[in-house]
Motif scaffolding. Structure first.
Motif, mmCIF file in Angstrom:
data_model
loop_
_atom_site.group_PDB
_atom_site.id
_atom_site.type_symbol
_atom_site.label_atom_id
_atom_site.label_comp_id
_atom_site.label_asym_id
_atom_site.label_seq_id
_atom_site.Cartn_x
_atom_site.Cartn_y
_atom_site.Cartn_z
ATOM 1 N N VAL A 1 28.758 49.479 29.248
ATOM 2 C CA VAL A 1 28.298 49.444 30.626
ATOM 3 C C VAL A 1 28.597 48.045 31.141
ATOM 4 O O VAL A 1 28.268 47.042 30.491
ATOM 5 C CB VAL A 1 26.777 49.717 30.716
ATOM 6 C CG1 VAL A 1 26.289 49.600 32.148
ATOM 7 C CG2 VAL A 1 26.451 51.079 30.144
ATOM 8 N N HIS B 1 28.900 45.149 34.527
ATOM 9 C CA HIS B 1 28.399 44.703 35.826
ATOM 10 C C HIS B 1 29.496 43.879 36.493
ATOM 11 O O HIS B 1 30.095 43.008 35.884
ATOM 12 C CB HIS B 1 27.146 43.846 35.663
ATOM 13 C CG HIS B 1 26.740 43.175 36.933
ATOM 14 N ND1 HIS B 1 26.973 41.844 37.166
ATOM 15 C CD2 HIS B 1 26.146 43.661 38.043
ATOM 16 C CE1 HIS B 1 26.521 41.537 38.372
ATOM 17 N NE2 HIS B 1 26.021 42.624 38.926
ATOM 18 N N LYS C 1 26.779 49.457 41.614
ATOM 19 C CA LYS C 1 26.746 50.510 40.600
ATOM 20 C C LYS C 1 27.238 49.986 39.261
ATOM 21 O O LYS C 1 28.062 49.079 39.189
ATOM 22 C CB LYS C 1 27.608 51.689 41.036
ATOM 23 C CG LYS C 1 27.040 52.418 42.228
ATOM 24 C CD LYS C 1 27.847 53.652 42.527
ATOM 25 C CE LYS C 1 27.191 54.432 43.650
ATOM 26 N NZ LYS C 1 27.860 55.710 43.869
ATOM 27 N N ARG C 2 26.735 50.602 38.190
ATOM 28 C CA ARG C 2 27.211 50.289 36.849
ATOM 29 C C ARG C 2 28.659 50.741 36.709
ATOM 30 O O ARG C 2 29.066 51.718 37.331
ATOM 31 C CB ARG C 2 26.379 51.044 35.809
ATOM 32 C CG ARG C 2 24.972 50.600 35.683
ATOM 33 C CD ARG C 2 24.231 51.582 34.757
ATOM 34 N NE ARG C 2 22.926 51.115 34.440
ATOM 35 C CZ ARG C 2 21.858 51.271 35.209
ATOM 36 N NH1 ARG C 2 21.962 51.897 36.365
ATOM 37 N NH2 ARG C 2 20.690 50.801 34.851
ATOM 38 N N ILE D 1 30.976 52.295 33.892
ATOM 39 C CA ILE D 1 30.915 52.927 32.577
ATOM 40 C C ILE D 1 32.317 52.897 31.971
ATOM 41 O O ILE D 1 33.283 53.324 32.609
ATOM 42 C CB ILE D 1 30.427 54.390 32.687
ATOM 43 C CG1 ILE D 1 29.111 54.468 33.487
ATOM 44 C CG2 ILE D 1 30.303 55.028 31.314
ATOM 45 C CD1 ILE D 1 27.962 53.693 32.910
ATOM 46 N N TYR E 1 32.297 54.830 37.808
ATOM 47 C CA TYR E 1 31.028 54.283 38.257
ATOM 48 C C TYR E 1 29.884 55.147 37.774
ATOM 49 O O TYR E 1 29.978 56.364 37.758
ATOM 50 C CB TYR E 1 30.986 54.181 39.784
ATOM 51 C CG TYR E 1 31.863 53.089 40.323
ATOM 52 C CD1 TYR E 1 31.483 51.754 40.207
ATOM 53 C CD2 TYR E 1 33.073 53.382 40.936
ATOM 54 C CE1 TYR E 1 32.291 50.743 40.687
ATOM 55 C CE2 TYR E 1 33.884 52.376 41.424
ATOM 56 C CZ TYR E 1 33.485 51.062 41.299
ATOM 57 O OH TYR E 1 34.286 50.059 41.775
ATOM 58 N N SER F 1 23.294 53.344 40.209
ATOM 59 C CA SER F 1 23.053 52.010 40.763
ATOM 60 C C SER F 1 22.090 51.222 39.878
ATOM 61 O O SER F 1 21.205 51.793 39.234
ATOM 62 C CB SER F 1 22.454 52.124 42.162
ATOM 63 O OG SER F 1 23.364 52.722 43.043
ATOM 64 N N TRP F 2 22.268 49.910 39.864
ATOM 65 C CA TRP F 2 21.351 49.029 39.155
ATOM 66 C C TRP F 2 20.037 48.984 39.926
ATOM 67 O O TRP F 2 20.017 49.018 41.146
ATOM 68 C CB TRP F 2 21.918 47.613 39.071
ATOM 69 C CG TRP F 2 23.154 47.481 38.246
ATOM 70 C CD1 TRP F 2 24.442 47.494 38.696
ATOM 71 C CD2 TRP F 2 23.225 47.315 36.843
ATOM 72 N NE1 TRP F 2 25.308 47.348 37.652
ATOM 73 C CE2 TRP F 2 24.595 47.234 36.499
ATOM 74 C CE3 TRP F 2 22.284 47.231 35.829
ATOM 75 C CZ2 TRP F 2 25.026 47.067 35.187
ATOM 76 C CZ3 TRP F 2 22.725 47.064 34.524
ATOM 77 C CH2 TRP F 2 24.077 46.986 34.211
ATOM 78 N N ARG G 1 21.322 42.682 34.733
ATOM 79 C CA ARG G 1 22.668 43.240 34.870
ATOM 80 C C ARG G 1 23.626 42.515 33.934
ATOM 81 O O ARG G 1 24.301 41.583 34.311
ATOM 82 C CB ARG G 1 23.137 43.122 36.314
ATOM 83 C CG ARG G 1 22.233 43.856 37.258
ATOM 84 C CD ARG G 1 22.667 43.676 38.679
ATOM 85 N NE ARG G 1 21.705 44.311 39.566
ATOM 86 C CZ ARG G 1 21.900 44.557 40.829
ATOM 87 N NH1 ARG G 1 23.048 44.208 41.391
ATOM 88 N NH2 ARG G 1 20.983 45.127 41.551
ATOM 89 N N ASN H 1 26.718 42.866 30.821
ATOM 90 C CA ASN H 1 27.755 43.708 30.235
ATOM 91 C C ASN H 1 27.391 43.978 28.785
ATOM 92 O O ASN H 1 27.076 43.056 28.040
ATOM 93 C CB ASN H 1 29.111 43.002 30.321
ATOM 94 C CG ASN H 1 29.516 42.756 31.746
ATOM 95 O OD1 ASN H 1 29.503 43.648 32.577
ATOM 96 N ND2 ASN H 1 29.862 41.523 32.063
#
Length: 69
Positions: free
Chosen positions: A4, A6, A12-13, A15, A27, A30-31, A37, A39
């Protein structure tokens, strides 16, 4: 590899999934407002050279010098 990510200009994350040479990114949700946030990546396999992976990932780092005093 699964992870995941940032990105500073995205809410949004991101992926990430990879198998061999195939890499898929999309995507995610949302965070949350106060969520940490960061990585996060997990590498799964045999005989993985963790030092080499660490070096490659460090080359991708972006340092925002605008915020350094």
């Amino acid at each position: 590899m699964k992870g995941v990510g940032h990105k500073a200009d995205e809410q949004k994350r991101i992926i990430v999934q990879a198998v061999g040479a195939r890499v898929d990114m999309d995507y995610g949700g949302s965070w949350k407002e106060n969520e940490d946030r960061r990585n996060t990546m997990v590498f799964i396999g045999k005989d993985i050279d963790s030092l080499h992976i660490d070096q490659l990932l460090n080359e991708l780092l972006y340092i925002n010098t605008d915020k350094v005093s």
